[in-house]
Design a protein around this motif. Structure first.
Motif, PDB file in Angstrom:
ATOM      1  N   ILE A  29     -38.887  -3.351  -6.287  1.00  0.00           N
ATOM      2  CA  ILE A  29     -38.094  -3.011  -7.473  1.00  0.00           C
ATOM      3  C   ILE A  29     -38.913  -3.221  -8.728  1.00  0.00           C
ATOM      4  N   TRP A  30     -39.513  -4.395  -8.852  1.00  0.00           N
ATOM      5  CA  TRP A  30     -40.209  -4.758 -10.086  1.00  0.00           C
ATOM      6  C   TRP A  30     -41.559  -4.072 -10.207  1.00  0.00           C
ATOM      7  N   GLU A  31     -42.172  -3.754  -9.078  1.00  0.00           N
ATOM      8  CA  GLU A  31     -43.429  -3.005  -9.155  1.00  0.00           C
ATOM      9  C   GLU A  31     -43.195  -1.612  -9.717  1.00  0.00           C
ATOM     10  N   SER A  32     -41.992  -1.054  -9.430  1.00  0.00           N
ATOM     11  CA  SER A  32     -41.665   0.268  -9.973  1.00  0.00           C
ATOM     12  C   SER A  32     -41.432   0.214 -11.476  1.00  0.00           C
ATOM     13  N   LYS A  33     -41.149  -0.969 -12.041  1.00  0.00           N
ATOM     14  CA  LYS A  33     -40.928  -1.130 -13.478  1.00  0.00           C
ATOM     15  C   LYS A  33     -42.219  -1.444 -14.221  1.00  0.00           C
ATOM     16  N   LEU A  34     -43.212  -1.945 -13.511  1.00  0.00           N
ATOM     17  CA  LEU A  34     -44.472  -2.336 -14.141  1.00  0.00           C
ATOM     18  C   LEU A  34     -45.350  -1.117 -14.423  1.00  0.00           C
ATOM     19  N   PRO A  35     -46.150  -1.155 -15.504  1.00  0.00           N
ATOM     20  CA  PRO A  35     -47.135  -0.085 -15.730  1.00  0.00           C
ATOM     21  C   PRO A  35     -48.190  -0.111 -14.632  1.00  0.00           C
ATOM     22  N   CYS A  36     -48.816   1.024 -14.401  1.00  0.00           N
ATOM     23  CA  CYS A  36     -49.751   1.135 -13.281  1.00  0.00           C
ATOM     24  C   CYS A  36     -50.956   0.203 -13.429  1.00  0.00           C
ATOM     25  N   ASN A  37     -51.262  -0.221 -14.655  1.00  0.00           N
ATOM     26  CA  ASN A  37     -52.414  -1.094 -14.875  1.00  0.00           C
ATOM     27  C   ASN A  37     -51.992  -2.541 -15.092  1.00  0.00           C
ATOM     28  N   TYR A  38     -50.893  -2.954 -14.458  1.00  0.00           N
ATOM     29  CA  TYR A  38     -50.379  -4.297 -14.727  1.00  0.00           C
ATOM     30  C   TYR A  38     -51.364  -5.394 -14.340  1.00  0.00           C
ATOM     31  N   GLN A  39     -52.232  -5.120 -13.343  1.00  0.00           N
ATOM     32  CA  GLN A  39     -53.210  -6.145 -12.965  1.00  0.00           C
ATOM     33  C   GLN A  39     -54.213  -6.379 -14.090  1.00  0.00           C
ATOM     34  N   PHE A  40     -54.618  -5.316 -14.775  1.00  0.00           N
ATOM     35  CA  PHE A  40     -55.489  -5.463 -15.944  1.00  0.00           C
ATOM     36  C   PHE A  40     -54.788  -6.282 -17.026  1.00  0.00           C
ATOM     37  N   LEU A  41     -53.508  -5.999 -17.258  1.00  0.00           N
ATOM     38  CA  LEU A  41     -52.755  -6.723 -18.279  1.00  0.00           C
ATOM     39  C   LEU A  41     -52.625  -8.201 -17.912  1.00  0.00           C
ATOM     40  N   MET A  42     -52.413  -8.493 -16.630  1.00  0.00           N
ATOM     41  CA  MET A  42     -52.320  -9.881 -16.204  1.00  0.00           C
ATOM     42  C   MET A  42     -53.650 -10.603 -16.389  1.00  0.00           C
TER      43      MET A  42
ATOM     44  N   SER B 161     -52.812  10.593 -17.588  1.00  0.00           N
ATOM     45  CA  SER B 161     -52.772   9.895 -16.311  1.00  0.00           C
ATOM     46  C   SER B 161     -54.139   9.935 -15.638  1.00  0.00           C
ATOM     47  N   SER B 162     -54.570   8.778 -15.129  1.00  0.00           N
ATOM     48  CA  SER B 162     -55.836   8.732 -14.391  1.00  0.00           C
ATOM     49  C   SER B 162     -55.710   7.778 -13.204  1.00  0.00           C
ATOM     50  N   GLY B 163     -54.501   7.745 -12.615  1.00  0.00           N
ATOM     51  CA  GLY B 163     -54.290   6.874 -11.468  1.00  0.00           C
ATOM     52  C   GLY B 163     -54.163   5.427 -11.884  1.00  0.00           C
ATOM     53  N   LYS B 164     -54.380   4.528 -10.943  1.00  0.00           N
ATOM     54  CA  LYS B 164     -54.231   3.106 -11.222  1.00  0.00           C
ATOM     55  C   LYS B 164     -55.396   2.544 -12.017  1.00  0.00           C
ATOM     56  N   ASN B 165     -56.534   3.215 -11.983  1.00  0.00           N
ATOM     57  CA  ASN B 165     -57.706   2.708 -12.697  1.00  0.00           C
ATOM     58  C   ASN B 165     -57.883   3.453 -14.013  1.00  0.00           C
ATOM     59  N   ASN B 166     -56.981   3.205 -14.932  1.00  0.00           N
ATOM     60  CA  ASN B 166     -57.070   3.833 -16.243  1.00  0.00           C
ATOM     61  C   ASN B 166     -58.358   3.423 -16.924  1.00  0.00           C
ATOM     62  N   SER B 167     -58.982   4.354 -17.614  1.00  0.00           N
ATOM     63  CA  SER B 167     -60.216   4.045 -18.322  1.00  0.00           C
ATOM     64  C   SER B 167     -59.890   3.374 -19.646  1.00  0.00           C
ATOM     65  N   MET B 168     -60.865   2.660 -20.169  1.00  0.00           N
ATOM     66  CA  MET B 168     -60.708   1.995 -21.454  1.00  0.00           C
ATOM     67  C   MET B 168     -60.743   3.037 -22.566  1.00  0.00           C
ATOM     68  N   MET B 169     -59.874   2.863 -23.551  1.00  0.00           N
ATOM     69  CA  MET B 169     -59.867   3.751 -24.713  1.00  0.00           C
ATOM     70  C   MET B 169     -60.195   2.941 -25.952  1.00  0.00           C
ATOM     71  N   LYS B 170     -61.034   3.484 -26.804  1.00  0.00           N
ATOM     72  CA  LYS B 170     -61.391   2.815 -28.048  1.00  0.00           C
ATOM     73  C   LYS B 170     -60.698   3.508 -29.211  1.00  0.00           C
ATOM     74  N   LEU B 171     -60.021   2.713 -30.020  1.00  0.00           N
ATOM     75  CA  LEU B 171     -59.332   3.229 -31.196  1.00  0.00           C
ATOM     76  C   LEU B 171     -60.039   2.743 -32.455  1.00  0.00           C
ATOM     77  N   LYS B 172     -60.081   3.612 -33.464  1.00  0.00           N
ATOM     78  CA  LYS B 172     -60.498   3.235 -34.806  1.00  0.00           C
ATOM     79  C   LYS B 172     -59.407   3.682 -35.768  1.00  0.00           C
ATOM     80  N   PHE B 173     -58.981   2.790 -36.648  1.00  0.00           N
ATOM     81  CA  PHE B 173     -57.917   3.121 -37.584  1.00  0.00           C
ATOM     82  C   PHE B 173     -58.259   2.517 -38.937  1.00  0.00           C
ATOM     83  N   SER B 174     -57.752   3.145 -39.984  1.00  0.00           N
ATOM     84  CA  SER B 174     -58.112   2.682 -41.327  1.00  0.00           C
ATOM     85  C   SER B 174     -57.014   2.985 -42.335  1.00  0.00           C
ATOM     86  N   LEU B 175     -57.059   2.232 -43.425  1.00  0.00           N
ATOM     87  CA  LEU B 175     -56.201   2.411 -44.589  1.00  0.00           C
ATOM     88  C   LEU B 175     -57.126   2.337 -45.802  1.00  0.00           C
ATOM     89  N   THR B 176     -57.141   3.373 -46.625  1.00  0.00           N
ATOM     90  CA  THR B 176     -58.035   3.371 -47.785  1.00  0.00           C
ATOM     91  C   THR B 176     -57.338   3.943 -49.018  1.00  0.00           C
TER      92      THR B 176
END
Length: 293
Positions: free
Chosen positions: A59-72, A245-260
């Protein structure tokens, strides 16, 4: 229920009837899997059988995001003792990830929405690159309960405002919105009541602030917005980005954001900077925000 009944004439009543406790636990678990986590937790209090069904890992695995092990791994990154002793069921994993979990120290946090399981993040101003932030002629650092990080940056006056941030993270599939949490005026307390001093607020109605968002897979958004509504915290929408979607092994994404706001024809001041927020763009009950064009 569950006992023979007799009517007034003395004849036997209807045959034995089954109650909720007689339902197969696996059948109850299959039904619970289609409910939201708060509803599952409420039904777990019905009886022992429901409590057992509500603890099923599938039940709870179906509620978790696919990369929950990375988050843990990130949640336990700075607590090796807790990590070594953790042997959690999926229900406990979900509960752990719904709490505030620090990332790379104390100035970044992530958590799951208790109802939807969507991932959100908050990045304190202390984790951003801010022009002149250590010069007390321009910026003050204020302790306050109005920030989840217990501190905000207050801009008294400047000609050149530039705030940049970066984040590298593994996001579950979905669409996310990025916001700057800002406030015009200096919040404080007087005689136990909140007050806001706006005497230093100026310059934000002359030229708009520019927001930018860029991702490592070449997504880019840019918007401009006049800052307003003194005395209120607003989430200014920087832009959205999508994680495919990229399966259970989602790749890392790099974000850049700014306020000027780097137009040096005028000064601006009276601005509080709290944090950058990242959350699912479809998440319900969004706090007060402002879209930019």
């Amino acid at each position: 229920m569950g006992a023979n009944l007799s009517n007034n004439s003395g004849r036997n009543g209807p045959p034995l009837m089954s109650g909720l406790e007689d339902m197969p636990e696996n059948c109850v678990a299959l039904v619970l899997m289609h409910m939201d986590p708060p509803e599952i937790c409420k039904l777990a209090g019905v009886n022992r059988m429901f409590r057992g069904a509500a603890s099923a890992d599938f039940i709870w695995e179906s509620k978790l995001p696919c990369n929950y092990q990375f988050l843990m791994d990130k949640a336990f990154e700075f607590n090796e003792k807790e990590k070594r002793t953790a042997n959690l069921r999926k229900k406990d994993v979900y509960s752990k990830l719904c709490k505030r979990n620090t990332l790379n120290g104390v100035w970044k946090e992530f958590w799951l929405n208790k109802r939807t399981g969507g991932l959100s993040m908050a990045i304190s101003w202390k984790a951003l690159s801010i022009t002149g932030i250590d010069d007390r002629r321009y910026w003050n650092h204020i302790s306050t309960e109005e920030s989840r990080f217990q501190t905000i940056a207050y801009l008294q006056q400047t000609w050149w405002l530039e705030v940049n941030g970066e984040l590298k993270f593994q996001f579950p599939e979905g669409r996310y919105a990025v916001f700057f949490r800002l406030h015009l005026g200096k919040p404080s307390k007087r005689l136990g009541r909140r007050v806001c001093y706006t005497d230093q607020v100026h310059g934000w109605d002359i030229k708009p602030v520019r927001f930018q968002l860029t991702t490592s897979d070449n997504q880019h958004t840019e918007s401009r917005c006049f800052l307003g509504s003194p005395g209120n915290w607003l989430n200014y929408h920087v832009g959205d980005f999508t994680v495919e979607s990229s399966g259970k092994n989602n790749s890392m994404m790099k974000l850049k954001f700014s306020l000027t706001q780097i137009d040096c024809t005028h000064t601006k001041g009276g601005l509080c900077l709290d944090s950058v927020l990242i959350r699912p763009s479809t998440q319900p009950n969004q706090p007060k925000y402002r879209f930019c064009s």
